[in-house]
Design an enzyme around this catalytic site. Structure first.
Site, PDB file in Angstrom:
ATOM      1  N   ALA A 158       0.918  -1.287   0.070  1.00  0.00           N
ATOM      2  CA  ALA A 158       0.047  -0.094   0.010  1.00  0.00           C
ATOM      3  C   ALA A 158       0.842   1.297  -0.062  1.00  0.00           C
ATOM      4  O   ALA A 158       0.437   2.128  -0.612  1.00  0.00           O
ATOM      5  CB  ALA A 158      -0.805  -0.066   1.247  1.00  0.00           C
ATOM      6  N   TYR A 159       1.762   1.328   0.704  1.00  0.00           N
ATOM      7  CA  TYR A 159       2.826   2.288   0.830  1.00  0.00           C
ATOM      8  C   TYR A 159       3.460   2.536  -0.647  1.00  0.00           C
ATOM      9  O   TYR A 159       3.574   3.808  -1.160  1.00  0.00           O
ATOM     10  CB  TYR A 159       4.009   2.114   1.888  1.00  0.00           C
ATOM     11  CG  TYR A 159       4.945   3.259   1.746  1.00  0.00           C
ATOM     12  CD1 TYR A 159       4.943   4.523   2.295  1.00  0.00           C
ATOM     13  CD2 TYR A 159       6.370   2.838   1.319  1.00  0.00           C
ATOM     14  CE1 TYR A 159       5.704   5.299   2.368  1.00  0.00           C
ATOM     15  CE2 TYR A 159       7.234   3.848   1.064  1.00  0.00           C
ATOM     16  CZ  TYR A 159       7.238   5.144   1.821  1.00  0.00           C
ATOM     17  OH  TYR A 159       8.095   5.987   1.852  1.00  0.00           O
ATOM     18  N   THR A 160       4.086   1.569  -1.312  1.00  0.00           N
ATOM     19  CA  THR A 160       4.681   1.768  -2.654  1.00  0.00           C
ATOM     20  C   THR A 160       3.736   2.073  -3.672  1.00  0.00           C
ATOM     21  O   THR A 160       4.120   2.986  -4.499  1.00  0.00           O
ATOM     22  CB  THR A 160       5.488   0.376  -3.100  1.00  0.00           C
ATOM     23  OG1 THR A 160       4.542  -0.631  -2.917  1.00  0.00           O
ATOM     24  CG2 THR A 160       6.706   0.318  -2.212  1.00  0.00           C
TER      25      THR A 160
END
Length: 252
Positions: A158-160
């Site tokens: 989700a961060y990337t």
């Protein structure tokens, strides 16, 4: 290495807004602009750390406490900073959290919360400050990306995904705002040795593996990310827009 850094006269007296400014890379950005003589306002969730940074840093600095996932609260905080410091000439969309998470354990609520933490507020901060930049005849916006997705890093999808989307936001807003002489760029940090990184993930084994990926042998101090941000905000970068500026020691 010595640190004999440049001064940019064009930044003196300009109002600079930074999200996530109390610690890590954000704190270095706050200090770097304060040293340029800018009027610095930052947003953060941690009141104690925000106050400590402000007390320890010389210059014209103000902060507002808000949760950037709450867009109306962020908009109100930005309005209060405008009252105290004047209209923003520079916006640095820095706030994010790279918490690790397994792809097979994410549910829709967590995914949405990560987008709100790492991406959504960037657009709405731009939307809030751009009218004043238009009225002033120009400005600079710097969005903080990450080389984690360039390196195909795993362990936090989700961060990337959010960080990859930052580049799309930069490109499209550079086009939409460029006619008003507002420049929009992305700074792309590599693995930066903030206290958070050193505490949570910078084991000797991980550091040695990462050194082998970099062209340069030195680990990256947050100050070098701040220096790139300061340059892109200055008039020296007047013809720089819609692009990525890497601070990753040649690790891609």
């Amino acid at each position: 290495m010595g640190q004999d850094f440049a001064t940019y006269p064009s930044l003196a007296g300009r109002t600079v807004i930074i999200t996530g400014g109390a610690s890590g890379i954000g704190a270095e950005i706050v200090k770097a602009f304060a040293a340029q003589g800018s009027r610095v306002g930052f947003l953060d969730l941690d009141e104690t750390t925000s106050a400590a940074l402000t007390d320890a840093t010389e210059g014209d600095i103000a902060f507002e406490i808000c949760d950037l996932r709450d867009i109306p609260a962020m908009q109100a905080a930005l309005a209060r900073l405008k009252e105290r410091l004047g209209p923003a000439s520079v916006l640095v969309n820095n706030a994010a959290r790279d918490d690790r998470h397994a792809w097979d354990e994410i549910d829709p609520a967590y995914w949405d919360e990560r987008m709100h933490t790492n991406l959504r507020h960037m657009f709405f901060a731009i939307q809030a400050v751009a009218p004043d930049m238009i009225a002033a005849g120009g400005g600079a916006i710097v969005n903080m990306g990450s080389n984690s997705w360039w390196e195909a890093g795993g362990g936090f999808p989700a961060y990337t995904t959010a960080k990859a989307a930052v580049h799309g936001l930069t490109r499209t807003m550079a086009r939409d705002l460029g006619g008003h002489r507002i420049r929009v760029n992305t700074v792309v940090p590599g693995w930066i040795m903030t206290e958070r990184q050193k505490t949570l993930w910078a084991t000797p084994e991980a550091l040695e593996k990462h050194r082998q990926r970099q062209c340069l042998p030195d680990l990256i101090d947050p100050v070098y990310v701040a220096r790139m941000v300061v340059f892109l905000a200055s008039d020296d970068a007047a013809m720089c827009s819609a692009n990525n500026y890497m601070v990753e020691a040649g690790s891609i």
